[in-house]
Motif scaffolding. Structure first.
Motif, short mmCIF file in Angstrom:
data_model
loop_
_atom_site.label_atom_id
_atom_site.label_comp_id
_atom_site.label_asym_id
_atom_site.label_seq_id
_atom_site.Cartn_x
_atom_site.Cartn_y
_atom_site.Cartn_z
N ILE A 189 0.84 -1.19 0.00
CA ILE A 189 0.00 0.00 0.00
C ILE A 189 0.88 1.25 0.00
O ILE A 189 1.74 1.42 0.86
N GLN A 190 0.67 2.10 -0.97
CA GLN A 190 1.43 3.35 -1.06
C GLN A 190 0.97 4.33 0.04
O GLN A 190 -0.23 4.40 0.35
N PRO A 191 1.90 5.09 0.63
CA PRO A 191 1.54 6.00 1.73
C PRO A 191 0.41 6.97 1.36
O PRO A 191 -0.46 7.26 2.18
N GLN A 192 0.40 7.45 0.13
CA GLN A 192 -0.63 8.41 -0.27
C GLN A 192 -2.01 7.76 -0.39
O GLN A 192 -3.01 8.46 -0.49
N GLN A 193 -2.05 6.43 -0.36
CA GLN A 193 -3.33 5.72 -0.44
C GLN A 193 -3.71 5.07 0.88
O GLN A 193 -4.70 4.35 0.95
N ALA A 194 -2.95 5.35 1.91
CA ALA A 194 -3.15 4.68 3.20
C ALA A 194 -4.53 4.96 3.78
O ALA A 194 -5.14 4.08 4.40
N ALA A 195 -5.04 6.17 3.62
CA ALA A 195 -6.31 6.54 4.24
C ALA A 195 -7.45 5.63 3.77
O ALA A 195 -8.39 5.37 4.52
N GLY A 196 -7.37 5.14 2.54
CA GLY A 196 -8.43 4.28 2.01
C GLY A 196 -8.45 2.89 2.61
O GLY A 196 -9.35 2.11 2.33
N PHE A 197 -7.44 2.57 3.43
CA PHE A 197 -7.36 1.25 4.04
C PHE A 197 -7.47 1.31 5.56
O PHE A 197 -7.21 0.33 6.23
N GLN A 198 -7.86 2.44 6.10
CA GLN A 198 -8.00 2.58 7.55
C GLN A 198 -9.39 2.14 7.99
O GLN A 198 -10.39 2.49 7.36
N GLY A 199 -9.43 1.35 9.05
CA GLY A 199 -10.71 1.01 9.66
C GLY A 199 -11.57 0.05 8.90
O GLY A 199 -12.76 -0.08 9.18
N GLN A 200 -10.99 -0.66 7.94
CA GLN A 200 -11.75 -1.65 7.19
C GLN A 200 -11.81 -2.96 7.98
O GLN A 200 -10.99 -3.22 8.86
N ARG A 201 -12.77 -3.82 7.63
CA ARG A 201 -12.96 -5.06 8.39
C ARG A 201 -11.70 -5.91 8.40
O ARG A 201 -11.34 -6.52 9.40
N ARG A 202 -11.01 -5.99 7.27
CA ARG A 202 -9.82 -6.83 7.19
C ARG A 202 -8.54 -6.02 7.10
O ARG A 202 -7.49 -6.55 6.81
N SER A 203 -8.63 -4.73 7.32
CA SER A 203 -7.42 -3.89 7.29
C SER A 203 -7.62 -2.70 8.22
O SER A 203 -7.97 -1.62 7.78
N ALA A 204 -7.38 -2.93 9.50
CA ALA A 204 -7.57 -1.86 10.48
C ALA A 204 -6.68 -0.66 10.17
O ALA A 204 -7.02 0.47 10.47
N SER A 205 -5.53 -0.91 9.54
CA SER A 205 -4.66 0.16 9.07
C SER A 205 -3.92 -0.35 7.84
O SER A 205 -3.81 -1.56 7.62
N HIS A 206 -3.38 0.57 7.04
CA HIS A 206 -2.79 0.18 5.77
C HIS A 206 -1.59 -0.75 5.94
O HIS A 206 -1.34 -1.61 5.10
N ASP A 207 -0.87 -0.61 7.07
CA ASP A 207 0.31 -1.44 7.26
C ASP A 207 -0.02 -2.84 7.76
O ASP A 207 0.86 -3.68 7.92
N LEU A 208 -1.31 -3.11 8.00
CA LEU A 208 -1.74 -4.45 8.37
C LEU A 208 -2.38 -5.20 7.21
O LEU A 208 -2.82 -6.34 7.37
N VAL A 209 -2.44 -4.58 6.06
CA VAL A 209 -3.02 -5.24 4.88
C VAL A 209 -2.07 -6.35 4.41
O VAL A 209 -0.87 -6.15 4.29
N GLY A 210 -2.63 -7.51 4.12
CA GLY A 210 -1.84 -8.60 3.58
C GLY A 210 -1.06 -9.36 4.64
O GLY A 210 -1.25 -9.16 5.84
N ASN A 211 -0.20 -10.26 4.18
CA ASN A 211 0.60 -11.04 5.13
C ASN A 211 2.02 -11.22 4.61
O ASN A 211 2.28 -11.16 3.41
N ASP A 212 2.93 -11.44 5.54
CA ASP A 212 4.35 -11.47 5.21
C ASP A 212 4.75 -12.71 4.42
O ASP A 212 5.75 -12.70 3.69
N TYR A 213 4.00 -13.80 4.55
CA TYR A 213 4.37 -15.02 3.82
C TYR A 213 4.00 -14.91 2.35
O TYR A 213 4.72 -15.41 1.48
#
Length: 276
Positions: free
Chosen positions: A186-210
Motif C-alpha cells: 500500500i502506497q503512503p498516499q493511499q493509506a487513508a483508504g485502508f484505515q478502519g476496514q474489516r480486514r485492514s484496520a490500518s494500511h500497514d496491516l493489509v496482507g501477510n508477510d508469507y
C-alpha cells in the motif's frame, strides 16, 4: 516465459459460486474485443460446491452459504468455455479440495492447483498458494479430513509452513496466484483508504508477510490476489531490477472490478482494457 506467440488470458477475483456470472462477463469481453481467451486464472473463494455436503464443509456464516452454480458444471450440464485454474481461499469446500492436495481437475476444464502448485500454460509458468494466514497455527499441520465435523471448518482455511515451503521450492513463476494480498504494497498516499476496514484496520496491516515472501522469492512478472473485495494495483521492485506487478481484484458480485485481461506477446505480459 519464452514463447513468441501472442495470446490473451483473464484473471478473476472472488467468485463465491457465481460461475455463470463469471462466464457471462468474460464471453461478453471476447465478443466485444473479437479476441479469444486461452485460459482463466482465479484467486480463491471460487466455491466449487457440488452438493450440500460440500457446503457443510465450508467456513462461512450461514447467511453466506449457498450452493452456487458449480454443480451444473460438475454434472456436465454446463461447460466452461476455456480452462479455468483456481486456488483455494478461505470460503471453500475443503472437505472436497483436500482430497486433492496436489490439485486436480474437478470438472471438465476446471482445475484446482492444490494447496501449493504450479502449471505451465502456453509457456507461462503459473504458481499458486491456497488459503490465508493465521500465525497461531502456521507451524502446525492442519487437522486430518477425518476431523471434519469435530474440528472447526475454519481450521482448514489456513496455509501452513509446509505449504509455503513447497511453494518456495517451485523455483520461479511468471504469474503467482494468492488469495490474501502480500504485505507492504500500500502506497503512503493511499493509506487513508485502508484505515478502519474489516480486514485492514490500518494500511500497514493489509496482507501477510508469507505472501510477500513468495513474491520476493519467486519474483513473478504478475501477482494476482483477491480476498479484500477491492481492486488495487501496485508494483514490487526486486534487488536485481525485476518488478512484480500486483493486481488485486474485487468479487464477481461487484462487477467489472473483479476482472482483468492480460496480453502475452513473446516475453511481454501486459494488462489490456476490459472495455475494448
Amino acid at each position: 516465459m519464452s514463447s513468441s506467440q501472442t495470446f490473451f488470458f483473464a484473471a478473476v477475483g472472488d467468485v463465491h459460486g457465481h460461475m455463470n456470472r463469471m462466464v457471462s462477463h468474460l464471453t461478453a469481453w471476447e465478443e466485444r474485443s473479437r479476441r479469444p481467451l486461452e485460459f482463466v486464472l482465479q484467486v480463491g473463494d471460487f466455491e466449487p460446491h457440488r452438493h450440500d455436503a460440500d457446503l457443510a464443509a465450508m467456513s462461512a456464516p450461514l447467511r453466506y452459504r449457498h450452493l452456487g452454480d458449480f454443480a451444473a458444471y460438475h454434472q456436465r450440464r454446463r461447460r466452461f468455455p476455456w480452462p479455468v485454474y483456481f486456488i483455494g481461499g478461505n470460503h471453500e469446500p475443503y472437505g472436497h479440495l483436500d482430497l486433492h492436495p496436489e490439485g486436480a481437475e474437478l470438472a471438465p476444464r476446471c482445475h484446482y492447483l492444490g494447496r501449493s502448485g504450479v502449471v505451465e500454460l502456453n509457456d507461462l509458468r503459473v504458481a499458486g498458494l491456497s488459503g490465508i494466514h493465521r500465525e497461531a497455527t502456521f507451524t502446525q499441520p492442519r487437522p486430518p479430513l477425518a476431523a471434519l465435523g469435530t474440528a472447526s471448518n475454519k481450521d482448514f482455511t489456513f496455509f501452513n509452513e509446509q505449504d509455503v515451503e513447497r511453494a518456495l521450492a517451485l523455483g520461479r513463476a511468471d504469474v503467482l496466484l494468492l488469495h490474501d494480498w502480500p504485505s507492504g504494497i500500500i502506497q503512503p498516499q493511499q493509506a487513508a483508504g485502508f484505515q478502519g476496514q474489516r480486514r485492514s484496520a490500518s494500511h500497514d496491516l493489509v496482507g501477510n508477510d508469507y505472501a510477500r515472501l513468495l513474491v520476493d522469492a519467486l519474483q513473478p512478472r504478475l501477482v494476482l490476489c483477491g480476498h479484500l473485495h477491492r481492486r488495487y494495483a501496485a508494483t514490487v521492485a526486486h534487488p536485481g531490477g525485476q518488478r512484480s506487478h500486483v493486481r488485486c481484484l474485487a468479487s464477481v458480485e461487484q462487477g467489472a472490478d473483479a476482472f482483468a485481461v492480460f496480453q502475452v506477446r513473446g516475453a511481454d505480459l501486459q494488462e489490456v482494457a476490459m472495455q475494448e
